[in-house]
Design a protein around this motif. Structure first.
Motif, PDB file in Angstrom:
ATOM      1  N   UNK A 182      -3.011   8.365  -3.151  1.00 41.07           N
ATOM      2  CA  UNK A 182      -2.903   6.768  -3.584  1.00 41.07           C
ATOM      3  C   UNK A 182      -1.933   6.447  -4.759  1.00 41.07           C
ATOM      4  N   UNK A 185       1.657   6.693  -3.969  1.00 43.66           N
ATOM      5  CA  UNK A 185       2.070   5.782  -2.901  1.00 43.66           C
ATOM      6  C   UNK A 185       1.863   4.310  -3.262  1.00 43.66           C
ATOM      7  N   UNK A 186       0.766   3.992  -3.891  1.00 43.39           N
ATOM      8  CA  UNK A 186       0.323   2.557  -3.855  1.00 43.39           C
ATOM      9  C   UNK A 186       0.189   2.584  -5.658  1.00 43.39           C
ATOM     10  N   UNK A 314       2.430  -4.544  -4.712  1.00 45.22           N
ATOM     11  CA  UNK A 314       2.394  -4.051  -3.308  1.00 45.22           C
ATOM     12  C   UNK A 314       2.911  -4.715  -2.174  1.00 45.22           C
TER      13      UNK A 314
END
Lengths: 512, 93
Positions: A182, A185-186, A314
């Motif tokens: 996470x 990627x985020x 995001x």
């Protein structure tokens, strides 16, 4: 583009009869066309609306089913009609009378224009303010003008445009550290809680809304913020499910065209959206408004502020290594959320001043710089306390620049009490700050090229303590006063804005 | 066994368009100069217009200005620039 008074080309199979009709050209993958459909559906309840799709039958069917179009749609085979109507962009709207003459033409999405068309067609207004959609939005280039690929028109993407569909599911292989996954990627360069289906289901229990409903399209990339996507980011930020009550109106508000988060998220300036919470929700969800109100004392402030930032990153796409071009940034881009200490505010709460009832919870957004502290522990009169604050206000944006911005004055409870006990209203304090905040004319004499110096012909000259000054702000309304913080300590703060007003960003307040 | 996560990122498909080919020469072309209304943009574009006319023999220069640098160009400006062969946008500061 066909103009008013011209004859519209005949549309095969369309008999105008005795009615006026609104012809709408669209593409199935154009976000602006999709944005317009719910409003056109409303219009179609009382007027004749005909959609013309520039795409193939499969894409058109998918579009009409997904968006539940409430008006007939036909295809523009070979784009012949698009050429004859001489479109540039989609959506393109042509209001034609029963003789086939164009009464009005428009391209792009514009709420005011849609309402005017509704009025011309004797229908009630179809587009409300504050529904989270922008006031206007440019469209896409008409299909027949798109650059050709291998001699053919650029094909429409497969009809997979996401609306009212669940977010995709990511499978993280066993053995991979979930938090590291996470983290990579985020998110925002801090660890997040993994958005598992179970956690999201729990978060969604805090919102009585269909998870696939689009709450807003988040600038600058206009990503669709579905309830489910908002919940996923709320999980990552550590929110409790009840926080969805605040997050949904917050996402609508941050996409309000008056705030202009498109600009806020892309500018080289310091601005970050500051959230100010008012009303009963503060105590219901545990928002901090006493000591350390700007920092790390409460889960509610910290997780709501961070969830908003994660959504902007995001879903909105303004990443600090890409579209967000801020020269220096702002620590508020991790989290910037305060609540008013209404119990220590001797005047009406901020949201009441902004037009809401006392018992109504509300949130306010302001495109904000970092707080600039003002210490004043010895003054005993409103004038002296406010004078100290006015010197900090004079430095907002940059010292010599006047008129182009607003400020939030965060009064500590002790300063508010000193001002109030002398019988001053909040309005009187605001007017005093307005009248006593200026930049001395002498400050411009040595710097004719400096920022702010070129605009002095627009500035208002006033006398402050007998000295010629230029008035810093446009009006008392440019200065917003909130009462926040612990009851011990005579520290207040001044928060400058980004470019303010209709040409920049305007403060917005939404009910919760 | 894998662990499932719900994708929290933007999944709105992005429309990809191919940029038109760049003109090989500016001679005889119409060039649009878009000022986003930041300080100094006009100085840059004034000089550029002079160079375009003197050195590149453009047919015409179309000057236009956004109402504010802080928001996307309104459709009218985009429509106005539809008629030109190339555009230079001055971000300035």
């Amino acid at each position: 583009m066909l103009d008013i008074g011209q004859s519209a080309p005949a549309i095969p199979g369309l008999d105008l009869g005795s009615d006026a009709a609104l012809i709408v050209f669209f593409e199935t993958d154009c976000p602006t066309c999709r944005l317009a459909v719910p409003y056109l559906n409303k219009l179609a309840r009382g007027a004749r609306v005909i959609g013309i799709s520039q795409d193939d039958q499969a894409a058109t069917n998918h579009f009409t089913q997904q968006l539940a179009t409430a008006f007939p749609v036909q295809r523009d085979s070979g784009l012949a009609l698009s050429r004859r109507f001489d479109l540039t962009f989609v959506p393109s709207l042509f209001l034609i009378d029963h003789n086939g003459r164009v009464l009005r033409s428009h391209f792009g999405f514009d709420k005011a224009v849609l309402n005017e068309i509704a009025m011309q067609m004797r229908c009630p207004p179809v587009a409300e303010d504050f529904d989270g959609a922008p006031q206007s939005k440019p469209g896409c280039m008409s299909r027949h003008l798109e650059p050709k690929v291998d001699g053919e028109f650029a094909p429409a993407p497969a009809s997979g445009f996401i609306r009212s569909v669940p977010a995709s599911v990511i499978e993280v292989p066993d053995g991979e550290d979930l938090f590291e996954y996470c983290f990579r990627n985020f998110g925002d360069a801090l660890p997040v809680i993994p958005p598992t289906p179970e956690r999201i289901a729990s978060m969604l229990s805090g919102a009585a809304v269909n998870p696939n409903e689009i709450i807003a399209r988040v600038p600058p990339c206009y990503g669709e913020a579905t309830v489910e996507k908002i919940a996923a980011n709320a999980v990552m930020a550590g929110c409790i499910p009840d926080m969805m009550r605040v997050l949904l109106p917050l996402v609508r508000a941050v996409c309000d065209e008056r705030l202009n988060v498109h600009g806020v998220q892309a500018t080289t300036h310091f601005a970050a959206p500051l959230v100010i919470i008012n009303g009963p929700i503060r105590n219901e969800l545990g928002f901090a408004y006493r000591q350390n109100a700007f920092s790390n004392v409460a889960r509610a402030n910290s997780t709501l502020g961070r969830a908003l930032q994660l959504i902007l990153l995001n879903i909105g796409g303004a990443r600090p290594d890409g579209i967000d071009m801020s020269t220096l940034g702002n620590p508020g881009k991790f989290c910037y959320c305060i609540a008013e200490h209404e119990e220590a505010n001797p005047w009406e709460p901020f949201h009441v001043e902004r037009g809401f009832q006392h018992q109504q919870s509300a949130l306010t957004l302001f495109a904000a710089e970092a707080p600039h502290g003002v210490s004043e522990h010895t003054a005993r009169t409103p004038e002296q306390v406010l004078k100290s604050i006015s010197y900090a206000l004079a430095t907002v944006w940059t010292y010599r620049a006047c008129l182009g911005f607003d400020a939030v004055v965060v009064l500590s409870p002790e300063h508010a009490r000193t001002i109030h006990r002398a019988g001053w209203t909040k309005q009187k304090a605001r007017e005093f700050l307005f009248e006593n905040t200026g930049v001395p004319v002498r400050a411009y004499q040595d710097a004719p090229d400096a920022e702010g110096s070129q605009l002095i012909s627009k500035y208002q000259e006033i006398l402050i303590n007998g000295e010629r000054c230029y008035q810093k702000f446009r009006s008392p309304d440019s200065i917003h006063i909130v009462v926040v913080g612990g009851t011990a300590g005579k520290f207040s703060a001044v928060i400058g804005s980004w470019a303010a007003g209709p040409r920049g960003s305007e403060m917005v307040t939404y009910p919760i | 066994m894998s662990t499932k996560l719900i994708n929290p990122m933007n999944e709105t498909p992005v429309r990809v368009s191919t940029a038109p080919a760049r003109p090989r020469s500016l001679q005889g072309k119409i060039v649009g100069l878009l000022d986003i209304s930041k300080p100094g943009g006009n100085l840059f574009l004034d000089r550029l217009e002079q160079l375009l006319r003197e050195r590149f023999q453009v047919a015409n220069v179309v000057r236009t200005t956004k109402p504010t640098y802080s928001k996307p160009a309104p459709p009218g400006i985009i429509e106005q620039l539809r008629a030109v062969d190339a555009v230079v946008e001055a971000l300035a500061d």
